[in-house]
Design a protein around this motif. Sequence first.
Motif, PDB file in Angstrom:
ATOM      1  N   SER A 214       0.965  -1.076  -0.213  1.00 32.27           N
ATOM      2  CA  SER A 214      -0.183   0.128  -0.132  1.00 32.27           C
ATOM      3  C   SER A 214       0.915   1.385  -0.001  1.00 32.27           C
ATOM      4  N   PRO A 215       0.483   2.111  -0.804  1.00 33.45           N
ATOM      5  CA  PRO A 215       1.310   3.394  -0.857  1.00 33.45           C
ATOM      6  C   PRO A 215       1.087   4.353   0.553  1.00 33.45           C
ATOM      7  N   LEU A 272       4.114  -1.665 -19.390  1.00 36.19           N
ATOM      8  CA  LEU A 272       4.406  -2.208 -17.942  1.00 36.19           C
ATOM      9  C   LEU A 272       5.430  -1.449 -17.364  1.00 36.19           C
ATOM     10  N   ASP A 273       6.316  -1.162 -18.049  1.00 35.69           N
ATOM     11  CA  ASP A 273       7.375  -0.109 -17.499  1.00 35.69           C
ATOM     12  C   ASP A 273       6.674   1.062 -16.778  1.00 35.69           C
ATOM     13  N   ALA A 274       5.918   1.732 -17.505  1.00 36.74           N
ATOM     14  CA  ALA A 274       5.312   3.213 -17.366  1.00 36.74           C
ATOM     15  C   ALA A 274       4.721   3.031 -16.140  1.00 36.74           C
ATOM     16  N   VAL A 275       3.695   1.583 -15.933  1.00 32.56           N
ATOM     17  CA  VAL A 275       3.190   1.299 -14.800  1.00 32.56           C
ATOM     18  C   VAL A 275       3.886   1.174 -13.689  1.00 32.56           C
ATOM     19  N   GLY A 276       5.104   0.541 -13.762  1.00 31.01           N
ATOM     20  CA  GLY A 276       6.108   0.502 -12.614  1.00 31.01           C
ATOM     21  C   GLY A 276       6.648   1.786 -12.373  1.00 31.01           C
ATOM     22  N   GLU A 277       6.827   2.573 -13.250  1.00 28.74           N
ATOM     23  CA  GLU A 277       7.295   3.927 -12.924  1.00 28.74           C
ATOM     24  C   GLU A 277       6.320   4.603 -11.993  1.00 28.74           C
ATOM     25  N   LEU A 278       5.151   4.571 -12.317  1.00 30.61           N
ATOM     26  CA  LEU A 278       3.769   5.075 -11.303  1.00 30.61           C
ATOM     27  C   LEU A 278       3.910   4.782 -10.106  1.00 30.61           C
ATOM     28  N   LEU A 279       4.184   3.385  -9.978  1.00 27.96           N
ATOM     29  CA  LEU A 279       3.981   2.842  -8.640  1.00 27.96           C
ATOM     30  C   LEU A 279       5.292   3.263  -8.022  1.00 27.96           C
ATOM     31  N   LYS A 281       6.717   5.974  -8.088  1.00 28.29           N
ATOM     32  CA  LYS A 281       6.260   7.420  -7.846  1.00 28.29           C
ATOM     33  C   LYS A 281       5.465   7.535  -6.579  1.00 28.29           C
ATOM     34  N   TRP A 282       4.534   6.391  -6.364  1.00 28.85           N
ATOM     35  CA  TRP A 282       3.780   6.349  -5.248  1.00 28.85           C
ATOM     36  C   TRP A 282       4.322   5.734  -4.005  1.00 28.85           C
ATOM     37  N   GLN A 283       5.691   5.261  -4.341  1.00 31.27           N
ATOM     38  CA  GLN A 283       6.418   4.727  -3.129  1.00 31.27           C
ATOM     39  C   GLN A 283       5.854   3.413  -2.666  1.00 31.27           C
ATOM     40  N   MET A 284       5.592   2.789  -3.811  1.00 34.77           N
ATOM     41  CA  MET A 284       5.217   1.097  -3.686  1.00 34.77           C
ATOM     42  C   MET A 284       6.443   0.167  -4.083  1.00 34.77           C
ATOM     43  N   PRO A 285       6.412  -0.942  -3.832  1.00 37.47           N
ATOM     44  CA  PRO A 285       7.584  -1.601  -4.322  1.00 37.47           C
ATOM     45  C   PRO A 285       7.199  -2.232  -5.345  1.00 37.47           C
ATOM     46  N   ALA A 286       7.598  -1.830  -6.868  1.00 38.59           N
ATOM     47  CA  ALA A 286       7.185  -2.110  -8.010  1.00 38.59           C
ATOM     48  C   ALA A 286       7.175  -3.478  -8.356  1.00 38.59           C
TER      49      ALA A 286
END
Length: 364
Positions: A214-215, A272-279, A281-286
């Motif tokens: 969870s972020p 999928l890389d873009a989604v990982g970058e967003l996660l 950014k939200w400080q989630m373990p991508a």
Amino acid sequence: MAARKSTARRKAWRTPERLPRQARLIADESTGSFLGRLAQLNHMPLDDLMGLVGEGGKAMQPRYTEVYLNTGALERLAALTARIPQVLQRTLPSLRPHHLLDAGPGPVWRWPQWEAKDVFFVRACDLCAAAKRHPSDVYLVSGTRWSVCARHHRWLDNLREDGATWLPLQNVPEVVRAHRDRMEMERRLGAGGRALFADALHLTAFWWNIPSLSPPTWEARRQLLGEEVGGDLRLAPLVSYPETVRIAWMLASRERRRMRGTWSIEDDRAWLDAVGELLDKWQMPAALALMPVDIWMRHHSMPPLPRGSSRPTQGKRRRLPAPLPHENAFFGIHLERLTCLPWQFGDEPPEADDTLAWSVAGRA
């Protein structure tokens, strides 16, 4: 003899007169809630009003279940309210053609004792209800267990207890902005927008169910809401709403091109890389948080639609048909049945198998 019986039936169901007092229409209200208000305004028992609408059983509590009408009963309700059937159908979702009973030949209604399986009932904002000259016990048909009043910045849900059943959103305005963005998404994209928001909501549920995914912003929003706001499952969709809507738009950007047949394996990797970058950014373990996204991608890996079928038009904000494997994305079916993902808020994390290795504990 048969002719006399037929004549008697026609006389028994002659068009009813307009009721003296009329209830104002409230968008997306349940039919049972509307009928309850109509009976109350005319100082008559609800069972008596239902007797004017048609044949059925016993009227139930509008807060728990929904009443369904056939065409004849709809026409009688229209006469009682001095409105044409189409106006009632535009306002009351459970009167739309796909919900009408296939029963007759006379006017018939059915009010099951148990809660409807395909919808939830959310209590309307009492300030909005007051504007319609009615107290707060108005129930709306909803595809979720909650809704948002963007006008009065309130989070509404389907609690049946008396008293306040809403949470103030003044301290989390991003939740209201997210709701408006979601409504815009569903207006622009149609059935595809609903289906992909359902999937995004359940991706969020996966992250919520495992605290380490969870972020941090979710806990921060929770603190802003105060101490006495209810349990985890009431708060989960609220505090995660902005991220859910953002993910839904990302799913839509992929699905539009995939359904048009202009999507490649390389595009999938970049997405999928873009989604990982967003996660990130939200400080989630991508690395871990992308696991449910990968499961979603497997469900959405069918070939593009064959020629001649409904394809999405160009432009990211144009209509998007419900993508395979989704079906029945019309308004009125709740999102827990619409999603292609198997979990929801409050579920334990999936058991470890050959494809997923879990080392984190689920939320109790």
